[in-house]
Design an enzyme around this catalytic site. Structure first.
Site: not given
Length: 276
Positions: A8, A13, A135, A160
């Site tokens: 966050a 975030g 993603s 990733y």
């Protein structure tokens, strides 16, 4: 609404937390750095007038830290309405977590898998939405179940892409396994956001990011789909779906491989109990 969000303190975030704070959500910010987390909680309270914003230490790469954070939340809360598994990262060189897992796998998938499992009683009580930030990089994911930790072959983008594919598999599995208990789950692509993502990359990857930067969207724009999924009233029929620009889109063919996602779930359950 009681909402928990990881990652966050920066980028998407942070922007997501601000928008949800404005909407009156009681926010629990899961952060590695509690000083930054406390500062952000105070900042959001000042900006929005929302006094129900708290930070909780949680390092997703450390399974003990995840369990400790979950226990703290379970001691304070009766139910959770929204869980946003937002934190993520890409690592230029292969690194391992405190528990010995490859860091991309640990931060983007395994830490969130454990957190969600540990919070399940609260999530069921709150008939929660679980939102996993994935993603479009998932489309290049080609996992090798014999080398999930990238010991034999590692590249930052391959690791990733695999992790973002795991996010979608995790989402679909939650929808299948816990839909009858009132849970819904969604994955999303936030867009290519101008944030701190990719810091530390070198060579061709760094060049590509620098060339793309002028075309990247703001964190505020990148947060829009997450905020939509956290607040839109009529999404239960889309549970298990993958979203982009606030609309469901078709993920890769591998994202719909039921056998692979079940295998990932079983392996993840084994890995999170390995250190007990």
């Amino acid at each position: 609404m009681t909402t928990i969000i990881t990652g966050a303190t920066s980028g998407i975030g942070k922007a997501t937390s601000y928008e949800l704070a404005k909407k009156g959500h009681a926010l629990y910010l899961l952060v590695r750095d509690v000083v930054k987390g406390d500062e952000l909680a105070k900042q959001l309270s000042r900006q929005t007038g929302n006094r129900e914003i708290y930070s909780v230490k949680c390092d997703l790469s450390d399974l003990y830290s995840v369990r400790t954070a979950a226990e703290k939340l379970k001691s304070r809360l009766f139910a959770v309405n929204v869980l946003i598994n937002n934190a993520g990262g890409i690592f230029p060189q292969r690194r391992t977590s405190k528990d010995g897992f490859e860091m991309t796998f640990a931060v983007n998938h395994l830490g969130h898998f454990l957190l969600t499992q540990q919070l399940m009683p609260l999530l069921i009580k709150g008939q929660a939405r679980i939102i996993n930030v994935s993603s479009e990089a998932h489309r290049v994911g080609r996992p090798n179940f014999n080398d999930l930790q990238g010991k034999e072959s590692y590249s930052a983008w391959k690791a990733y892409g695999n992790a973002k594919l795991y996010n979608i598999w995790f989402t679909k599995s939650i929808a299948d396994k816990f839909g009858d208990k009132g849970l819904t789950a969604f994955a999303l692509h936030p867009g290519v956001v101008n944030s701190g993502f990719g810091t530390g990359l070198s060579g061709f990857s760094r060049l590509l990011l620098s060339l793309a930067r002028p075309f990247m969207i703001s964190p505020e724009k990148g947060a829009e789909t997450t905020v939509y999924l956290a607040t839109q009233a009529t999404l239960h029929t889309k549970s298990g779906g993958y979203f982009k620009k606030k609309k469901p889109v078709k993920p890769s063919a591998d994202a719909n491989n039921v056998a692979y996602r079940e295998k990932l779930w079983q392996l993840s359950e084994l890995l999170i109990t390995r250190d007990l």
